[in-house]
Structure formats: structure tokens, C-alpha cells
Write a protein that holds these residues in place. Structure first.
Motif: not given
Length: 581
Positions: A457-458, A466-469, A475-480
Motif C-alpha cells: 500500500w505504501l 509524505d502523503t497527507d492522510l 481516507q484509510l480503510s478500517g484494516g489500514q
């Protein structure tokens, strides 16, 4: 807390800056006196020039006009510079003080406050106090100093002139502000309380916008925000109306004061006790001296909202922390054996126990699971281990030391936590990871991301670490989110890992994958796994089953299944649900 107590506490915060406050007051008085000198000297020149004197007689006065004109600007600049510098220093100190006082209250003492209300106290209420230092504290001292000097100056020519001027100055500087404060009391309190309510409502609306739209509740939320906004506008309009009335009264009293000096000077001029040119100058001096009183009604009006904001701040920070550090803390032991002995805990004295006579052992390097239905007290146990709440009955020991003998921050340094709903900070992936290990380099981050199976995923992220979350990592899934929380826990490299429902709200496939990752990455660590999902518990050295705050049974996965008790019933129920799915 009374207004007087709040006022004195605010004064104590300014006390370290008393030299700067004194300089600001002196410069403020010098500014007013320069205005008085400028107008008085100008009036004297005009009156004197009407008599056609030799030009040499006016030279000193002309120089005086230039001096007072330049001095007024210089003194005003210096006063503004020092007063605002003092204000910003005090506000900076106040924010640091407030956060330092707030931190020990989290999370136990802050649960009853809405997040928007806390935000209003931290930002809006502290910003409101800016008026206290600029518009409330200094003007009375400037007015007092000016009144003493000008009363003495006018009385030197004739006591009746000084007394008459002082009477109307007191009406403008004392009576009008007192009246203004009485009238502004309710408006000031409403302004602070409604602003806080609007901030809290807006935060709730934004955070719950998706649900509000789904249930057609957005219109109701809009109406609430509009109503609070209208109440704020009403309070602001009342304050503005009051300010206009104050200015009108002050202009009236300043004009009456000037008229009194004018009329009282007539017999003195006729008697030859006062020169006509001097009399004209004194009339203008009397008028310009009221400038010192013009800021006082505003100070009185702002004082009420300032004190209301201060009371809200002090109310919060005066709360007793749920856990107080020991007066003489013991050294943190080297061993990491964790033991809970006969632990009983209530959230409030009149509430039933959330935990009752709970005991468990977690030797170094072992894995223990605490399971049970919702409300069994599992998360309460985690909160007690992290010293978020104080326990009165029983003991919790770390390396043989009771946690109450150790500093809470040092106790927490031995734990890494993966929560059911981990908080992802608004910022980059790197910033969220370095929260656990500020000095970690990319190689260490890569190893952790590989361990929690986020490496692929990275590589898809446009700017890597340096990606803004996004806001709160939405923007992340529950598992992430859970894997990122596990990555932070691994980076912390603490000897004991606390897992608080780490697989909650995940689908079965994601849950099994995360469990496999957890078991793989925590080998050799002490693990306390709190969960109501029974996936992966075959790897636990012991399982403690809680029910209604008590230990219902304990043993290994195989032993508990064989006994046919509560654990077996939970296991069968989950397997049945999984088959149905």
C-alpha cells in the motif's frame, strides 16, 4: 468561582510582566498628556497671536507644539508596541499553562465535555482574554495617573478649576463605566456562552454530517446553528448599542467639564487672578484631558465577557485529575511482569462496580487474552493499566511495584497500545508513524510497514511517507487504520503490548489477516489482548473470561472449550454467525 477570584487569578498571570505593564501605562499616560499639551499649547498660541505680540514671544510655544505633536506619535507607538507584546506573551503563557493543566485531566475528567466546547475554551475563550490585557487592565491606570496630574495642574491656577474638572472626569471615568458594566453583564455572558455553544454545535455537525444527511437531520442542525448565530448577533448588537450610549454620555460629561472650567474662569479673569490667554488654554486643556476616560466604558463592557471566559477556563483546569502522581515516586523497576490482584473499580461512588475482584498475571514474554461480552469491563481494565483512572481496591503491580507508587508517565512508557478506534492525526503518514518514535529513520519505518503488511500500500501512495492522510485519516480503510496503529505500537518498542479490541468492526477476512499479523509481529513480547472476538486465541498462554465485571473462568483455549462454560457459548455463537455469513 466569583468574578473577584477570576480577576485576581488573571492578575497573577500578568504579574511576571509587571515591568512591561508599567511601561505601557506610563507611555499611555504620556500619550494623553502629549495630546493635552498639544491642544493647550495650540490654543495658547492662537489666543496670544490675536493680541499681535512680538514673534519672539511665540517661539517657545511653537517649539512646544512641534514637540507635543511628535511626542504623541512616538509615545502612542511605544505604548501599542509594548502593550501588544505583553498581551501576546501573556496569551502564549496562558495557552501553555492551559494545555499543561488540561493534559492530566485526559481522558477521565474530559469525557463530560463536548469536543466543540473544549475547542471553544482553548481557542475562543483565551482569545477573548486578549481584550483583558489591552482594553481592561491598562486604561484605568492611565486614567488615574492622568486625573491626578491634570487635577493638580488645574488646581495650581485655581482649586475650583481642578475640583470642577475632577467631578466631571469621575462621572465620565467611573459612573459611566459602572453603568456600562451593569448593562453589559448579561450581554457579555450570553456572548461567551452562545459562542461556545455554536462552536460545539458546528464541530458536532461537521463530524456527524454523513449521518445527518442520511437521516435528513441536516435541516434541524442548520436551524440550531442559525438560532445560536442570531443570539450571538443579538448580544453583539446589544454591546454595540451600549458602546454608542457610553460614548454619548462621555462626550456629554467632557463638554460639561469644559463648560465648568470656562464659566468658573470668567470671574478669575475679571479679577485679574488669571490671564485671558491662559484661561483659553486651560479650557482646551480641560477638554483634551477627558481622552483618558474614553476607554474606560469599553474596558468595563469587555470586563464581563473576559471574566466569563476566565471562569470557563478556571472551571476546567481546577478539576481534580483522576490520577495524581505520588508525592515521593519510586524508581521504575527493570522487570516487566504485570500482575492484577483482586481489583475492584467504580467510575463513581454511587455506581455499581465496573470490575469486581479481578486478578490476572502477565509474565514477561507471555500472551494473555481478556474476553467477554460488551460491558464486561475489558476496556476499563486497559484504562486502569494506563493510569487514566485511579483504583482504590486491589493492586496492579509492574515488576513488583504498585502502579500507585510510580509516576503515571513512566508507567505508560512500558506500554504500547492498539485501540479499537485508533486516532489518525491530520497530517502525513510519516508524522503519524513518528508519533511513536520521533527519531526513527526510513529504514526502520520500512521494516515496520513490511511487518504489518502495509508495504504494498505504501508503494501506491503518490508521495510515500509524505502523503497527507486527510482529516483524521478518513481516507484509510478500517484494516489500514488498524495496521497503521499496530505499526505505531511496534515502533514504540515497549515491552508490553495492549490490544484493545483491535479487530472490532472489521470483516471476517480482514480480521483474520490482521490477527495473523498481530500474532506474527508480537512474538517474544508481553501481550494483553482485550477482545470480544475469539479469533486467534488458540495462541494465547491464558484466557481470562469476564462477565459483568467479574472473572467467570480462566484457562487455555482448549481447556475452556472443554469446560462448556461462558467461553464455549461465546465460541459457538460466533461460529454460528460466521457460518450464516
Amino acid at each position: 468561582m466569583t468574578n473577584g477570584q477570576a480577576f485576581h487569578r488573571l492578575l497573577r498571570m500578568v504579574a511576571p510582566f509587571w515591568k512591561m505593564v508599567l511601561a505601557s501605562v506610563l507611555l499611555g499616560a504620556a500619550t494623553v498628556l502629549s495630546s493635552v499639551g498639544l491642544l493647550g499649547t495650540g490654543a495658547w498660541i492662537i489666543a496670544k497671536a490675536a493680541l499681535h505680540p512680538p514673534i519672539g514671544d511665540l517661539n517657545v510655544a511653537i517649539v512646544g507644539v512641534r514637540f507635543f505633536g511628535i511626542a504623541r506619535g512616538a509615545f502612542r507607538y511605544g505604548e501599542r508596541l509594548i502593550s501588544h507584546d505583553t498581551t501576546f506573551r501573556v496569551l502564549s503563557r496562558l495557552r501553555v499553562w492551559f494545555y499543561a493543566a488540561l493534559e492530566p485531566l485526559a481522558p477521565a475528567r474530559l469525557q463530560r465535555y463536548r469536543s466543540g466546547d473544549l475547542l471553544a475554551r482553548i481557542i475562543a475563550d483565551i482569545r477573548t482574554l486578549e481584550n483583558f490585557f489591552v482594553r481592561v487592565l491598562a486604561p484605568p491606570w492611565v486614567a488615574t495617573l492622568t486625573a491626578v496630574l491634570l487635577t493638580g495642574f488645574l488646581a495650581a491656577f485655581a482649586p475650583r478649576l481642578g475640583l470642577a474638572w475632577l467631578v466631571f472626569f469621575l462621572l465620565a471615568a467611573v459612573a459611566v463605566p459602572v453603568w456600562a458594566r451593569l448593562r453589559a453583564r448579561r450581554a457579555g455572558q450570553v456572548l461567551v456562552s452562545r459562542r461556545a455553544a455554536l462552536n460545539a454545535a458546528l464541530v458536532d455537525h461537521v463530524q456527524g454530517l454523513a449521518d445527518a444527511l442520511a437521516y435528513n437531520y441536516a435541516t434541524t442542525q442548520r436551524r440550531l446553528a442559525l438560532r445560536l448565530g442570531e443570539e450571538i448577533l443579538g448580544a453583539q448588537a446589544a454591546m454595540a448599542s451600549l458602546e454608542g450610549a457610553e460614548q454619548a454620555l462621555q462626550i456629554l460629561f467632557s463638554g460639561l467639564g469644559m463648560l465648568a472650567v470656562l464659566l468658573l474662569g470668567v470671574p478669575l479673569v475679571r479679577a485679574g487672578a488669571l490671564g485671558g490667554v491662559t484661561w483659553v488654554a486651560l479650557v482646551l486643556v480641560a477638554l483634551s484631558g477627558y481622552e483618558a476616560a474614553f476607554g474606560l466604558p469599553t474596558a468595563a463592557a469587555f470586563l464581563e465577557s473576559n471574566l466569563a471566559a476566565a471562569r470557563r477556563l478556571f472551571e476546567l483546569v481546577d478539576a481534580e485529575p483522576a490520577v495524581k502522581p505520588p508525592a515521593h515516586p519510586a524508581a521504575l523497576p527493570a522487570a516487566n511482569d504485570l500482575r492484577v490482584e483482586a481489583l475492584t473499580f467504580r467510575y463513581a461512588p454511587d455506581e455499581p462496580p465496573a470490575l469486581r475482584q479481578v486478578s490476572l498475571d502477565l509474565p514477561e514474554g507471555k500472551r494473555v487474552a481478556v474476553v467477554g461480552p460488551s460491558g464486561a469491563g475489558k476496556s476499563t481494565l486497559i484504562a486502569l493499566l494506563l493510569r487514566f483512572w485511579e483504583y482504590d481496591e486491589g493492586r496492579i503491580t509492574l515488576g513488583g511495584r504498585d502502579l500507585r507508587e510510580l509516576l503515571p508517565d513512566e508507567v505508560r512508557s512500558r506500554f504500547a497500545v492498539v485501540r479499537q478506534k485508533p486516532f489518525i492525526f491530520s497530517g502525513t503518514l510519516r508524522e503519524n508513524l513518528l508519533l511513536a518514535a520521533p527519531d526513527a529513520d526510513d529504514a526502520r519505518l520500512d521494516a515496520v510497514m513490511e511487518a504489518v503488511r502495509l508495504a504494498d500500500w505504501l508503494h501506491t501512495l503518490p508521495q510515500g511517507y509524505d502523503t497527507d492522510l486527510g482529516g483524521q485519516g478518513l481516507q484509510l480503510s478500517g484494516g489500514q487504520r488498524q495496521r497503521l496503529a499496530l505499526a505505531r505500537a511496534l515502533l514504540r518498542d515497549a515491552p508490553i503490548l495492549l490490544l484493545d479490541e483491535p479487530t472490532a468492526n472489521l470483516d471476517a477476512l480482514t480480521e483474520q489477516a490482521l490477527v495473523d499479523t498481530l500474532l506474527e509481529t508480537t512474538r517474544g513480547r508481553s501481550v494483553l489482548w482485550v477482545t470480544h472476538n475469539l479469533v486467534g486465541l488458540e495462541a494465547m498462554d491464558e484466557i481470562v473470561v469476564l462477565y459483568k465485571g467479574e472473572v467467570a473462568e480462566r484457562g487455555t483455549h482448549t481447556d475452556l472449550l472443554a469446560r462448556g462454560g461462558l467461553y464455549r457459548r461465546l465460541w459457538d455463537l460466533q461460529r454460528q454467525n460466521l457460518v450464516e455469513v
